[in-house]
Design a protein around this motif. Sequence first.
Motif: not given
Lengths: 784, 278
Positions: A645, A647-650, A690, A692, A706, A708, A714, A771-772, A775-776
């Motif tokens: 998607d 629009e959202t990066g999903t 991930y 971090a 935090d 996932c 999912h 998603p972020q 999207w980026e």
Amino acid sequence: MAVTRMFGASVKRREDARMMTGRAHYTDDVRRNHTVHMSVVRSPYAHANITNIDSSEAAQMPGVVGVFTGADLVDDVAPVPCAWLLPDCNLKVPEYRAIAVDKARFVGDPVAVVIAEDRYQAEDAADAVKVSYEPLDVVTNQEAAVKDGAPQLYDDVPNNLAFQWKLSGGNFEEANQSADIRISQRFVNQRLIPNAMETRGVLADYNPGSGSLEVWLTSQNPHIHRLLLSAVTGIPEMNIRVDSTDVGGGFGSKIPLYGGEMIACGIAKKLGKPVKWMESRRENYVTTAHGRDHIDYVDLAATSDGKITGIRVEAYANHGAYLSTAAPGVPTWLFGTMLSGPYKIPNIECTMNGVLTNTTTTDAYRGAGRPEATYLLERMMDLLAKETGLDPVEVRRRNFIQPDEFPYTVATTLQYDSGNYDAALDQALEMVGYEELRKKQEDLRSQGRYLGIGFSTYVEVCGLAPSSAAGMMGFQGGLWESATVRVHPSGKATVLTGASPHGQGEETTFAQLVSHETGIPFHDIEIVHGDTDRIPFGWGTYGSRSTAVGGSAIVYASRNIVEKAKRFAAHMLESSPEDIDFNDGVFSVKGSPERSKTIQDVALAAHLAWDLPEGEKPGLEDSYFFDPTNFTFPFGTHICVVEVDAETGTTEVQKYVAVDDLGNVINPMIVDGQVHGGIAQGLAQALYEYAAYDEGGQLLTGSMMDYCVPKFEHIPHMDVGRTVTTTPVNPMGLKGAGETGTIASTPAVVNAIIDALSPLGIKHMDMPFTPQRVWEAIQERKGS
Amino acid sequence: MYPAEFDYHRPESVSDAIKLLQENPEAKLLAGGHSLLPVMKLRLAQPSALVDISRISDLKGVREDGDTIVIGAMTTYSELMGSDVIKQKLPCLIDAADNVGDVQVRNMGTIGGACAHCDPASDFPAILLALESEIKSVGPNGERTQSSSEFFMDMFTPKLEPDEVVTEIRIPNVSNIAKATYIKFAHPASGYAIVGIGAVRTNDGNVQLSVTGSVPIAARLSAVESEISGKDLSDDNIKAAAEKATEGLDFVGDIHASDEYRAHLTKVYARRALESLK
């Protein structure tokens, strides 16, 4: 061979009844009188000198039995051992104290422990231990850590480089010079955190009267842990019992021996009381070995028609602050040797830098080295397809090792046992409806939608391993397996196995095997594992070895039982063994099937021993030690279909097809479960998981809030198929099923997303595809 | 994961609860506990006592009071989802409740607890704002009823005295609601809203929209509301209105989702919410 249908039957897992009704005995379920509880004081700094520890207040608190620092225990507990000593690569194993002495090297490094009458009191007192630190500069990234001027974790490990391991076959440089196509890509294979349902834990009970130590331990390999515990505590091996019968998952994280378990044993001996320590989930995140964490620079050389002529990998593995038990072997032997994948690549070169940083240790995590190799190779195949304009299917086919070329020796020296890579690919293409999908993709693209199809045609190495190979690789152990099959006078059987299942279902699978071989009914067969007092010896469960190696020992022991029973039956039937047929647990005289004895009849006669055949001994039991002659090499094709998607990066996974060739399959339902779970785990790396760290070495993804771990919602529906190419390496013709899903799925998902985004000119992005991040990337391309 | 020592009280009535809060200034109300207990287990909160109000029967259940629906503060998400009144008259609350945590959380977590906690990523503040709900509380000086927009003051900060207990959530003018919904872009690990949008269209043509997750505390999207209210919910109008979703708001960011990304998602989800009001 007996003619029953147990081999190949989807028998329900017998272990589930106790596990799902709360009647399993996980470590925390075990109770001993007078148990005291341990809490660990941990460094809040990733790198700091410990200048003072004041435990005077803590020691006075209610219920506190004792407070111990690293210095207090130096003489009681030896350093945490590293058991994979890579030869010829200048390996430096730094001192790894169970409780840090003088210096803490990652957030969570133990600094002191408190022993109290209950865990709450222990935690309260741990809060009251005052530790003074002098913080030092921190380095968490492996590429940064090897640079000159980086913070040094150890005085005697220059540039934090624990080893530089090299493997090569052919001559990559030559191949690269004459190549039509050269592709270079850097890959980040991010750090992952294993999440077994049961966290790590130990109950150590030392009896000063007998000098013996009983240990309930969350272990995938209790005999290895007994051996190592003996080495670090000085208690003789025969006086230590490790019991790991019920273990709630491991995924590799329960292979290593950890400081917490060692300290509990050491203190149990010191106090003469049972000491229990169960890791909290919070501790689990910072102290149980993490997985992956590679940075791989890859160069690929190919001809203009898409044939690979060479591959070179220069890589950096982040080992964390210390070398965990099996750590050095994972990014080296289990990675570098697999860089040929299912392809004919004549020239391969691998350099792996093993780096120490101010982070949690890393070690084997489901797939261990092979997912990293498969990921970069399958990504490179897609880049090659792009470069040559070939379909990703075609570029793979052009490089496959062909069915008539097995056994095939790859440039990295492994000899693949058997394979038919096109067959698995063909079946997967049919299941997914490939041609239709490409048309659909075109349609959707014209509507501005992003559908992607991703492939992973993998091969992996299982059934670890010939013990001579273990020795050659520097693994400080053998990798054979033992089995004892004991038929009781009643004709029921107890089987002792050195494999140590911790969720995989081998209590069921192994009983099927024995039933298949001996004709003893499935429900009359008990499988015993995980208890060093009952099992002669075992190297444990990892590397998809339990059935391929441990199962083989069981089959051969069962066959020896049948042979002996046949001699008894012949004697009882006044015939000779050559004239006896054996079918489904019944021995009968050839041509006179009414003259027969069951294996149960024989078992009783063998135990009564009133009338032994000439030269025979009483009883019906056999022990077998099986050392495989080679590894096994499961393979297959996974295809993932996603829509992104924009629009959202999903990313939505629309279809997932897995065709695996695991050789013969004993219990298809259990194998499906292994495949499903493996795919979920590999897909999670692509999309969700991930670890971090911030610049100060604090773990930012330190809880399930935090980090996932995928939930049911999912996980996509999966269509699972199989082809069958047997292996000559073991009597069952099977290859192993524990890790294929994890190894295969990550690149399939990533390739699908990159394929979806390719109209935007995106050729590569690193995982995870949150998603972020997606999207980026889309914004960036659309903006440019 | 082992909390520090605390006392536990289970009062029978709200007035007893208030008395206990006055006697124990370091005490906390326990109203389900799925936010409080985890921070206690991490020892980030160490209250001297817990005053468990979750079983006070006066605080439970859903009832109608004329055109107002009244939800007892200690009604759990599961109880709310099972309520016939809610199913018939306010199904948007079921959308919202269904988005909260998992089954265990919904069985324990309460609506009043969620309100008083004021978590910036909580689902209910958004939908309650869009519904223009009121929150009733009782303290030593008697009871008061505040609008939800007054009540949700700031991150983890309700307009509530330390010895005051939320007793009711009141949703007025229910018959004037033409359509309402709650949609959410959840963080995959925590399940909390990265962005959640509550949306209501009334019979007289007003549109009420609110956001949670992307902002420090749930807030009305007043720029969107004034752009779209009274207009047709045409695609063009919706698009133009949703573009204003970020006006006047500050956005929060963390390692999971930056402020920029959350602002973008707020527009996308505002548009999607408006589309579902058609």
